[in-house]
Design a protein around this motif. Structure first.
Motif, PDB file in Angstrom:
ATOM      1  N   GLN A  46       0.866   7.807  -0.401  1.00 15.80           N
ATOM      2  CA  GLN A  46       0.261   6.985   0.649  1.00 15.80           C
ATOM      3  C   GLN A  46       1.322   6.697   1.697  1.00 15.80           C
ATOM      4  O   GLN A  46       2.413   6.238   1.365  1.00 15.80           O
ATOM      5  CB  GLN A  46      -0.320   5.697   0.051  1.00 15.80           C
ATOM      6  CG  GLN A  46      -1.479   5.965  -0.881  1.00 15.80           C
ATOM      7  CD  GLN A  46      -2.167   4.727  -1.402  1.00 15.80           C
ATOM      8  OE1 GLN A  46      -3.227   4.807  -2.003  1.00 15.80           O
ATOM      9  NE2 GLN A  46      -1.598   3.558  -1.184  1.00 15.80           N
ATOM     10  N   TYR A  47       0.988   6.986   2.951  1.00 19.18           N
ATOM     11  CA  TYR A  47       1.990   6.944   4.007  1.00 19.18           C
ATOM     12  C   TYR A  47       1.448   6.244   5.249  1.00 19.18           C
ATOM     13  O   TYR A  47       0.248   6.292   5.542  1.00 19.18           O
ATOM     14  CB  TYR A  47       2.406   8.372   4.415  1.00 19.18           C
ATOM     15  CG  TYR A  47       2.745   9.287   3.259  1.00 19.18           C
ATOM     16  CD1 TYR A  47       4.043   9.373   2.764  1.00 19.18           C
ATOM     17  CD2 TYR A  47       1.763  10.068   2.662  1.00 19.18           C
ATOM     18  CE1 TYR A  47       4.361  10.220   1.707  1.00 19.18           C
ATOM     19  CE2 TYR A  47       2.064  10.917   1.599  1.00 19.18           C
ATOM     20  CZ  TYR A  47       3.357  10.982   1.134  1.00 19.18           C
ATOM     21  OH  TYR A  47       3.659  11.834   0.091  1.00 19.18           O
ATOM     22  N   VAL A  48       2.361   5.633   5.989  1.00 17.36           N
ATOM     23  CA  VAL A  48       2.083   5.155   7.340  1.00 17.36           C
ATOM     24  C   VAL A  48       3.101   5.839   8.244  1.00 17.36           C
ATOM     25  O   VAL A  48       4.303   5.692   8.059  1.00 17.36           O
ATOM     26  CB  VAL A  48       2.218   3.628   7.457  1.00 17.36           C
ATOM     27  CG1 VAL A  48       1.965   3.191   8.904  1.00 17.36           C
ATOM     28  CG2 VAL A  48       1.238   2.936   6.524  1.00 17.36           C
ATOM     29  N   TRP A  93       0.835  -1.217   0.000  1.00 15.14           N
ATOM     30  CA  TRP A  93       0.000   0.000   0.000  1.00 15.14           C
ATOM     31  C   TRP A  93       0.864   1.260   0.000  1.00 15.14           C
ATOM     32  O   TRP A  93       0.591   2.203  -0.742  1.00 15.14           O
ATOM     33  CB  TRP A  93      -0.928  -0.022   1.214  1.00 15.14           C
ATOM     34  CG  TRP A  93      -1.945   1.074   1.218  1.00 15.14           C
ATOM     35  CD1 TRP A  93      -3.110   1.120   0.496  1.00 15.14           C
ATOM     36  CD2 TRP A  93      -1.898   2.277   1.980  1.00 15.14           C
ATOM     37  NE1 TRP A  93      -3.791   2.284   0.770  1.00 15.14           N
ATOM     38  CE2 TRP A  93      -3.072   3.009   1.683  1.00 15.14           C
ATOM     39  CE3 TRP A  93      -0.989   2.807   2.905  1.00 15.14           C
ATOM     40  CZ2 TRP A  93      -3.361   4.251   2.260  1.00 15.14           C
ATOM     41  CZ3 TRP A  93      -1.258   4.038   3.480  1.00 15.14           C
ATOM     42  CH2 TRP A  93      -2.429   4.754   3.170  1.00 15.14           C
ATOM     43  N   VAL A  94       1.911   1.283   0.813  1.00 13.06           N
ATOM     44  CA  VAL A  94       2.735   2.496   0.914  1.00 13.06           C
ATOM     45  C   VAL A  94       3.627   2.690  -0.312  1.00 13.06           C
ATOM     46  O   VAL A  94       4.213   3.761  -0.490  1.00 13.06           O
ATOM     47  CB  VAL A  94       3.608   2.498   2.191  1.00 13.06           C
ATOM     48  CG1 VAL A  94       2.731   2.507   3.434  1.00 13.06           C
ATOM     49  CG2 VAL A  94       4.565   1.321   2.202  1.00 13.06           C
ATOM     50  N   GLU A  95       3.728   1.694  -1.161  1.00  8.48           N
ATOM     51  CA  GLU A  95       4.507   1.855  -2.385  1.00  8.48           C
ATOM     52  C   GLU A  95       3.806   2.763  -3.387  1.00  8.48           C
ATOM     53  O   GLU A  95       4.446   3.338  -4.269  1.00  8.48           O
ATOM     54  CB  GLU A  95       4.769   0.487  -3.035  1.00  8.48           C
ATOM     55  CG  GLU A  95       5.818  -0.347  -2.298  1.00  8.48           C
ATOM     56  CD  GLU A  95       6.009  -1.707  -2.935  1.00  8.48           C
ATOM     57  OE1 GLU A  95       5.286  -2.013  -3.913  1.00  8.48           O
ATOM     58  OE2 GLU A  95       6.867  -2.472  -2.455  1.00  8.48           O
ATOM     59  N   TYR A 107      -2.451   6.380   9.180  1.00  7.38           N
ATOM     60  CA  TYR A 107      -2.389   6.167   7.744  1.00  7.38           C
ATOM     61  C   TYR A 107      -2.839   7.451   7.057  1.00  7.38           C
ATOM     62  O   TYR A 107      -3.856   8.049   7.447  1.00  7.38           O
ATOM     63  CB  TYR A 107      -3.312   5.011   7.334  1.00  7.38           C
ATOM     64  CG  TYR A 107      -2.998   3.706   8.023  1.00  7.38           C
ATOM     65  CD1 TYR A 107      -2.332   2.684   7.353  1.00  7.38           C
ATOM     66  CD2 TYR A 107      -3.381   3.478   9.345  1.00  7.38           C
ATOM     67  CE1 TYR A 107      -2.049   1.481   7.965  1.00  7.38           C
ATOM     68  CE2 TYR A 107      -3.101   2.276   9.987  1.00  7.38           C
ATOM     69  CZ  TYR A 107      -2.432   1.285   9.286  1.00  7.38           C
ATOM     70  OH  TYR A 107      -2.149   0.088   9.913  1.00  7.38           O
ATOM     71  N   LYS A 165      -3.345   9.460   3.155  1.00  9.74           N
ATOM     72  CA  LYS A 165      -3.369   9.433   1.697  1.00  9.74           C
ATOM     73  C   LYS A 165      -3.581  10.857   1.206  1.00  9.74           C
ATOM     74  O   LYS A 165      -4.593  11.487   1.523  1.00  9.74           O
ATOM     75  CB  LYS A 165      -4.489   8.522   1.198  1.00  9.74           C
ATOM     76  CG  LYS A 165      -4.524   8.367  -0.321  1.00  9.74           C
ATOM     77  CD  LYS A 165      -5.562   7.336  -0.729  1.00  9.74           C
ATOM     78  CE  LYS A 165      -5.561   7.131  -2.241  1.00  9.74           C
ATOM     79  NZ  LYS A 165      -6.537   6.088  -2.660  1.00  9.74           N
TER      80      LYS A 165
END
Length: 365
Positions: A66-68, A60-62, A91, A93
């Protein structure tokens, strides 16, 4: 969450929590089953390959934007760190820069009146034009209108979800969520795939207030979730603002309750932009531009004498046709003709039970 926050405060870092041994955890008051689980977590991290959940997160973060973020990351919103028990992991976006602007939260009914929707849109738009961001919850009603007002002004708005960021709720706001990400951000503390269960939304509300300098309640009943957000704001030492409404409207009862409890009554964004923000010359100039546009709209000089007579009795709350006949002294046919003309000019609109004035929607240059 409270257990993590207690350990994080005592041990000073996330690594400190994960590396603590069983006896140290017990000395800090952690019950044996939880202490064993924490120790087991670190042991599993060292020995076992990444599980399906972690692989899903890494995938997902790729994707772009989009970040965690961990609470120790520099990009973690500073305002959110100030609250009691800030989420250890969030999370995001969209644009991380969205959290750099001072923010006002706007919340309210999922089934607002026409006036409530107009207030949400116009207040959000004008707050955005004043250089602030607007935070809300992506729900239908006041939340959606608030986000839309900011988007109309090409400003920054953040939506806090009560689901995982890969589960947009409600689905009818999917396109709105996409528009928010263009200049603002979606944020959640819920893991990917988390569904919209009722218990998630009070947690969501504390983040809405936590990200903001103050909370504006636009329209809400006494049992509205918006009052939960307002209570969180009080606990977090944030300002609480409320827009009053008709005394016989159930949708105004929550706002009136807050005002009785000490919330600031709001009639315009001037009531929100206090001395701290007004000292900024840029904000002050933008506020002047907004006032000039609003005053121009409220002027009736561009209307005929008869049209001005009608508009003098039409406000942002519904007024019935019979009352307009009574107060204007016009006959039915003449008044009907004038109302149709004013509606075509965008000055008023017909609503169930009568007519009401339309809020200005043009942004100042």
């Amino acid at each position: 969450l409270k257990t993590f926050y207690h350990l994080y405060r005592e041990l000073g870092s996330v690594q400190g929590v994960l590396s603590a041994d069983f006896s140290s955890l017990q000395e800090l008051g952690i019950k044996s089953p939880i202490a064993r689980a924490i120790c087991q977590l670190q042991e599993n991290t060292r020995k076992e390959p990444a599980g399906a959940e972690l692989n899903r997160l890494l995938s997902w973060v790729e994707s772009a934007n989009q970040y965690v973020l961990c609470i120790e990351d520099e990009s973690y919103p500073a305002q959110l760190k100030e609250i009691y028990c800030p989420p250890p992991l969030i999370y995001i976006k969209g644009c991380l820069s969205a959290f750099e602007l001072p923010s006002i939260a706007m919340v309210g009914s999922r089934k607002p009146s026409i006036a409530g929707e107009q207030h949400a849109f116009s207040f959000a738009r004008d707050l955005s034009l004043s250089g602030l961001s607007v935070t809300s919850g992506l729900a239908i009603g006041v939340d959606a209108s608030s986000h839309q007002g900011v988007i109309h002004a090409e400003g920054v708005t953040c939506a806090v979800l009560g689901t995982g960021l890969d589960v947009v709720y409600p689905k009818q706001n999917t396109n709105l969520a996409y528009e928010i990400c263009e200049r603002g951000a979606l944020i959640s503390e819920m893991s990917l795939g988390a569904l919209p269960i009722p218990a998630n939304f009070p947690r969501r509300n504390r983040i809405i207030s936590g990200l903001s300098h103050g909370v504006l309640v636009v329209e809400a009943g006494l049992k509205s979730g918006s009052l939960i957000t307002a209570n969180y704001a009080i606990e977090q030492n944030r300002e609480v603002y409320a827009i009053p409404g008709p005394i016989d409207s159930l949708l105004s009862s929550g706002c009136h309750h807050l005002i009785k409890q000490g919330a600031q009554l709001v009639e315009s964004i001037e009531d929100i932009i206090d001395g701290t923000w007004s000292q900024n010359r840029t904000l002050a100039q933008k506020q002047t531009n907004i006032e000039a546009t609003t005053n121009s709209h409220l002027s009736l000089e561009h209307l005929s004498d008869s049209e001005r007579v009608v508009m003098n009795y039409v406000d942002y709350q519904c007024v019935s046709f019979d009352l307009l006949v009574h107060f204007t002294g016009l006959d039915v046919n003449q008044l009907t003709h004038l109302l149709i003309g004013l509606e075509l000019k965008g000055e008023l609109c017909s609503v169930p039970g009568g007519y009401q004035r339309i809020k200005p929607v043009k942004s100042p240059a």
